[in-house]
Scaffold this motif. Sequence first.
Motif, PDB file in Angstrom:
ATOM      1  N   ALA A   1       0.803  -1.224   0.000  1.00  0.00           N
ATOM      2  CA  ALA A   1       0.000   0.000   0.000  1.00  0.00           C
ATOM      3  C   ALA A   1       0.839   1.278   0.000  1.00  0.00           C
ATOM      4  O   ALA A   1       0.668   2.154  -0.847  1.00  0.00           O
ATOM      5  N   LYS A   2       1.760   1.406   0.941  1.00  0.00           N
ATOM      6  CA  LYS A   2       2.487   2.680   1.015  1.00  0.00           C
ATOM      7  C   LYS A   2       3.415   2.864  -0.185  1.00  0.00           C
ATOM      8  O   LYS A   2       3.711   3.999  -0.586  1.00  0.00           O
ATOM      9  N   TYR A   3       3.836   1.757  -0.784  1.00  0.00           N
ATOM     10  CA  TYR A   3       4.704   1.853  -1.958  1.00  0.00           C
ATOM     11  C   TYR A   3       3.888   2.242  -3.185  1.00  0.00           C
ATOM     12  O   TYR A   3       4.397   2.926  -4.087  1.00  0.00           O
ATOM     13  N   ASP A   4       2.626   1.822  -3.219  1.00  0.00           N
ATOM     14  CA  ASP A   4       1.738   2.252  -4.293  1.00  0.00           C
ATOM     15  C   ASP A   4       1.545   3.766  -4.243  1.00  0.00           C
ATOM     16  O   ASP A   4       1.518   4.442  -5.272  1.00  0.00           O
ATOM     17  N   VAL A   5       1.451   4.282  -3.011  1.00  0.00           N
ATOM     18  CA  VAL A   5       1.301   5.725  -2.835  1.00  0.00           C
ATOM     19  C   VAL A   5       2.557   6.458  -3.309  1.00  0.00           C
ATOM     20  O   VAL A   5       2.476   7.457  -4.029  1.00  0.00           O
ATOM     21  N   LEU A   6       3.728   5.964  -2.922  1.00  0.00           N
ATOM     22  CA  LEU A   6       4.982   6.596  -3.357  1.00  0.00           C
ATOM     23  C   LEU A   6       5.096   6.604  -4.879  1.00  0.00           C
ATOM     24  O   LEU A   6       5.471   7.615  -5.479  1.00  0.00           O
ATOM     25  N   GLY A   7       4.770   5.473  -5.494  1.00  0.00           N
ATOM     26  CA  GLY A   7       4.816   5.395  -6.947  1.00  0.00           C
ATOM     27  C   GLY A   7       3.875   6.384  -7.596  1.00  0.00           C
ATOM     28  O   GLY A   7       4.220   7.025  -8.605  1.00  0.00           O
ATOM     29  N   SER A   8       2.689   6.540  -7.021  1.00  0.00           N
ATOM     30  CA  SER A   8       1.711   7.485  -7.570  1.00  0.00           C
ATOM     31  C   SER A   8       2.185   8.917  -7.410  1.00  0.00           C
ATOM     32  O   SER A   8       1.979   9.758  -8.307  1.00  0.00           O
ATOM     33  N   MET A   9       2.836   9.226  -6.300  1.00  0.00           N
ATOM     34  CA  MET A   9       3.345  10.586  -6.090  1.00  0.00           C
ATOM     35  C   MET A   9       4.393  10.939  -7.142  1.00  0.00           C
ATOM     36  O   MET A   9       4.387  12.047  -7.699  1.00  0.00           O
ATOM     37  N   ALA A  10       5.284  10.001  -7.408  1.00  0.00           N
ATOM     38  CA  ALA A  10       6.300  10.252  -8.429  1.00  0.00           C
ATOM     39  C   ALA A  10       5.665  10.373  -9.811  1.00  0.00           C
ATOM     40  O   ALA A  10       6.031  11.256 -10.607  1.00  0.00           O
ATOM     41  N   HIS A  11       4.694   9.512 -10.092  1.00  0.00           N
ATOM     42  CA  HIS A  11       4.072   9.481 -11.416  1.00  0.00           C
ATOM     43  C   HIS A  11       3.327  10.782 -11.716  1.00  0.00           C
ATOM     44  O   HIS A  11       3.486  11.361 -12.801  1.00  0.00           O
ATOM     45  N   ILE A  12       2.544  11.266 -10.753  1.00  0.00           N
ATOM     46  CA  ILE A  12       1.766  12.481 -11.030  1.00  0.00           C
ATOM     47  C   ILE A  12       2.662  13.713 -11.069  1.00  0.00           C
ATOM     48  O   ILE A  12       2.372  14.680 -11.781  1.00  0.00           O
ATOM     49  N   THR A  13       3.767  13.698 -10.320  1.00  0.00           N
ATOM     50  CA  THR A  13       4.732  14.805 -10.411  1.00  0.00           C
ATOM     51  C   THR A  13       5.286  14.873 -11.828  1.00  0.00           C
ATOM     52  O   THR A  13       5.451  15.959 -12.406  1.00  0.00           O
ATOM     53  N   MET A  14       5.555  13.711 -12.384  1.00  0.00           N
ATOM     54  CA  MET A  14       6.030  13.650 -13.764  1.00  0.00           C
ATOM     55  C   MET A  14       4.918  14.076 -14.738  1.00  0.00           C
ATOM     56  O   MET A  14       5.175  14.816 -15.696  1.00  0.00           O
ATOM     57  N   LEU A  15       3.676  13.643 -14.504  1.00  0.00           N
ATOM     58  CA  LEU A  15       2.569  14.016 -15.393  1.00  0.00           C
ATOM     59  C   LEU A  15       2.401  15.531 -15.463  1.00  0.00           C
ATOM     60  O   LEU A  15       2.161  16.102 -16.538  1.00  0.00           O
TER      61      LEU A  15
END
Length: 446
Positions: A32-46
């Motif tokens: 769960a918390k790693y999914d959140v970290l991945g999403s934070m990086a992804h949307i920063t890139m978006l």
Amino acid sequence: MASKLWEKNFEINQEIERFTVGRDREMDLYLAKYDVLGSMAHITMLQSIGLMEETELKQLLEELKNIYQTCERDEFVIEDGVEDVHSQVELMLTRKLGDMGKKIHSGRSRNDQVLVDLKLFTRAKLRTITEQVHILFEELIAKSNQYKDILMPGYTHLQIAMPSSFGLWFGAYAESLTDDMLFLQAAYRMTNRNPLGSAAGYGSSFPLNRQMTTDLLGFDTMNYNVVYAQMGRGKMERNVAFALASVAGTIAKMAFDACMFNSQNFSFVKLPKECTTGSSIMPHKKNPDVFELIRAKSNKIQGLPQQVTLIMNNLPVGYFRDLQIIKEVFLPAFDELEDCLQMAAYIINRMEVNEHILDNPMYDPIFSVEEVNKLAANGMPFRDAYKTVGLEIEAGTFKANKDIHHTHEGSIGNLCNDRIEELMNQTISQFHFEKVEEAERKLLNR
């Protein structure tokens, strides 16, 4: 019932859903918390490539940080009717932020999303295992130094063979862990590569900046080829499993020795009483249950590479649902090995050694090689010396000289523990955990 990311306009049979979902929701709690970290990086890139407004990014990041804290408090749950961790995170965002929450999935698939989750989870767990291995290593080195001059019998074929020492016995397992650490380092380096942006395994028409997410998440590099990124699912777990199995093999063997040496027939060591149990009918018993369980659990972990291999080995290129089953054997293995390492370090720290084993004359024959070497050093041909001492043993006239002097590297008199410690520290220094720690700290403070 909440809708699924992939759902279309028809209902799925409940039994089919039960079978296909299986233990996915349970296993996804690890991620769960790693999914959140991945999403934070992804949307920063978006946002950096114009697929999201800066105000949207700010709101989404704040809410993702809240979800991350929920995970850190062990309060994150995947609700009934929600398929997996990815769906739950997106559901929580849309509840708070409306349709804005649905934007986080642009430019990625659940395939690369779970890949990055697994990579982030695995590298964090490898760090924990590395730290626990180092703790056990230090306990073994300390005991080796403490008992470097206390002799014990060495065995071949479970027959008394030559003089050994507790310094050698403890130190042998310490050095074994230095080799295991090399496996862990290799596993970590293969794990610490970014698959995000590979989508379903064939890339995306969006102009994704994969180097940016690689840097934001603290990966060393990326899985460049998007097809290989998907092919890495299962391969990473198998490679890591081999590293875990290597550690498990060392402590299983050590546990076997300790159980044997603790028995009355040997009486070489005394285990801490809190690590033993009694019998329901035999009041004298002190069973080495903790070491026995370490042995059993470690032997189970040694089967992990074969389990992973058998699930993924005959699959062609591309994603298949078979890969989901790997989670069930792979994700819990880290906690189990960590438990074993912690228990082993605890026992080793408190283990007492019998310093007078060799007072028993039954062990005198182990000094026969010393006598053969002495005669050979004084000019007698080795084969003649061997025969002379052998006849003395048969006649019962052999007198053991227990004052022995070994000087070569790694022997009773020259353990080289400082060299072994240097090897271990050199390997640990090459993990560069600080790079990942700094990247994750920055991401969470954006």
